[in-house]
Motif scaffolding. Structure first.
Motif, PDB file in Angstrom:
ATOM      1  N   UNK A 159     -47.267  55.009  30.382  1.00  0.00           N
ATOM      2  CA  UNK A 159     -48.114  54.740  31.533  1.00  0.00           C
ATOM      3  C   UNK A 159     -49.291  53.900  31.052  1.00  0.00           C
ATOM      4  N   UNK A 160     -49.712  52.979  31.877  1.00  0.00           N
ATOM      5  CA  UNK A 160     -50.784  52.067  31.520  1.00  0.00           C
ATOM      6  C   UNK A 160     -52.070  52.839  31.176  1.00  0.00           C
ATOM      7  N   UNK A 161     -52.311  53.975  31.889  1.00  0.00           N
ATOM      8  CA  UNK A 161     -53.534  54.749  31.663  1.00  0.00           C
ATOM      9  C   UNK A 161     -53.596  55.347  30.265  1.00  0.00           C
ATOM     10  N   UNK A 162     -52.435  55.590  29.632  1.00  0.00           N
ATOM     11  CA  UNK A 162     -52.428  56.229  28.316  1.00  0.00           C
ATOM     12  C   UNK A 162     -52.497  55.223  27.163  1.00  0.00           C
ATOM     13  N   UNK A 163     -52.478  53.937  27.456  1.00  0.00           N
ATOM     14  CA  UNK A 163     -52.518  52.898  26.416  1.00  0.00           C
ATOM     15  C   UNK A 163     -53.948  52.418  26.192  1.00  0.00           C
ATOM     16  N   UNK A 164     -54.195  51.936  24.998  1.00  0.00           N
ATOM     17  CA  UNK A 164     -55.471  51.316  24.663  1.00  0.00           C
ATOM     18  C   UNK A 164     -55.250  49.813  24.641  1.00  0.00           C
ATOM     19  N   UNK A 165     -56.178  49.075  25.199  1.00  0.00           N
ATOM     20  CA  UNK A 165     -56.043  47.614  25.272  1.00  0.00           C
ATOM     21  C   UNK A 165     -57.106  46.936  24.420  1.00  0.00           C
ATOM     22  N   UNK A 166     -56.657  45.922  23.676  1.00  0.00           N
ATOM     23  CA  UNK A 166     -57.564  45.023  22.963  1.00  0.00           C
ATOM     24  C   UNK A 166     -57.080  43.632  23.311  1.00  0.00           C
ATOM     25  N   UNK A 167     -57.841  42.948  24.135  1.00  0.00           N
ATOM     26  CA  UNK A 167     -57.384  41.660  24.640  1.00  0.00           C
ATOM     27  C   UNK A 167     -56.147  41.875  25.490  1.00  0.00           C
ATOM     28  N   UNK A 168     -55.077  41.171  25.196  1.00  0.00           N
ATOM     29  CA  UNK A 168     -53.822  41.340  25.929  1.00  0.00           C
ATOM     30  C   UNK A 168     -52.886  42.327  25.256  1.00  0.00           C
ATOM     31  N   UNK A 169     -53.246  42.785  24.064  1.00  0.00           N
ATOM     32  CA  UNK A 169     -52.393  43.726  23.342  1.00  0.00           C
ATOM     33  C   UNK A 169     -52.647  45.150  23.811  1.00  0.00           C
ATOM     34  N   UNK A 170     -51.547  45.907  23.935  1.00  0.00           N
ATOM     35  CA  UNK A 170     -51.640  47.306  24.326  1.00  0.00           C
ATOM     36  C   UNK A 170     -50.946  48.146  23.255  1.00  0.00           C
ATOM     37  N   UNK A 171     -51.573  49.293  22.896  1.00  0.00           N
ATOM     38  CA  UNK A 171     -50.944  50.175  21.914  1.00  0.00           C
ATOM     39  C   UNK A 171     -51.225  51.624  22.268  1.00  0.00           C
ATOM     40  N   UNK A 172     -50.319  52.494  21.770  1.00  0.00           N
ATOM     41  CA  UNK A 172     -50.383  53.899  22.153  1.00  0.00           C
ATOM     42  C   UNK A 172     -51.167  54.751  21.161  1.00  0.00           C
ATOM     43  N   UNK A 173     -51.263  54.312  19.916  1.00  0.00           N
ATOM     44  CA  UNK A 173     -51.937  55.119  18.891  1.00  0.00           C
ATOM     45  C   UNK A 173     -52.621  54.200  17.883  1.00  0.00           C
TER      46      UNK A 173
END
Length: 190
Positions: free
Chosen positions: A16-30
């Motif tokens: 889910x988008x809410x559980x991801x962390x975003x830096x710029x356009x990159x998304x990561x889970x942990x």
């Protein structure tokens, strides 16, 4: 309403988008996946930087080449062409037939040291055994006799009488290199 989902840039699993962390356009889970993304970005940036540095270095190297370097390269392509052009002909000096176990040279009738103006003259250069070229110093007497038979007395005398200096520019040498590459390609395709 359905929650928006997106893949993690590190582990490639969908979240889910809410559980991801975003830096710029990159998304990561942990943090571990964030480190993987950072390493990929860093190595890509280093690779691009290395390629750019390599190109700059290569351009500087090409720019630093002097006229003598281009003369040497032109001579290599010219000699290759002469050996290919005369591939099935015997040695211009001794008449030895073409065999695989002999080293063949592109030998100049009027040497490049004594008559540099004829360095790239195709009438002045013919296939020659390494023995005739190196050990017999070009075997000039026999070379001249057979050259007269091959190109005619007028052409040989014209070669011997022409002393007009030729000082090739780098652009002319580049053009000659391309000319001989093309001639070799044409002969190779036949």
């Amino acid at each position: 309403m359905k929650a928006k989902r997106r893949k993690c840039g590190g582990c490639k699993q969908s979240f889910n988008v809410e559980s991801l962390t975003f830096v710029g356009l990159d998304a990561f889970c942990s943090p571990d996946c964030g480190a993987v993304i950072a390493i990929k970005r860093y190595s890509t940036a280093k690779s691009i930087e290395a390629k750019a540095e390599k190109k700059v270095w290569r351009d500087k190297k090409v720019a630093a080449r002097d006229r003598s370097w281009y003369i040497k390269k032109t001579q290599e392509w010219f000699n290759r062409y002469i050996r290919l052009r005369d591939k099935l002909l015997p040695c211009i000096c001794c008449g030895r037939d073409h065999t695989a176990n002999i080293q063949w040279h592109a030998g100049h009738f009027l040497t490049t040291g004594a008559r540099p103006e004829h360095r790239f003259n195709e009438d002045n250069c013919h296939k020659q055994t390494s023995y005739c070229n190196n050990h017999l110093s070009g075997n000039v007497a026999e070379y001249r006799k057979r050259l007269i038979l091959k190109v005619g007395i007028k052409s040989v005398e014209a070669l011997e009488q022409d002393h007009s200096p030729k000082k090739y520019t780098i652009d002319q040498l580049k053009e000659l290199i391309e000319t001989y590459k093309l001639k070799i390609k044409e002969l190779s395709s036949d």
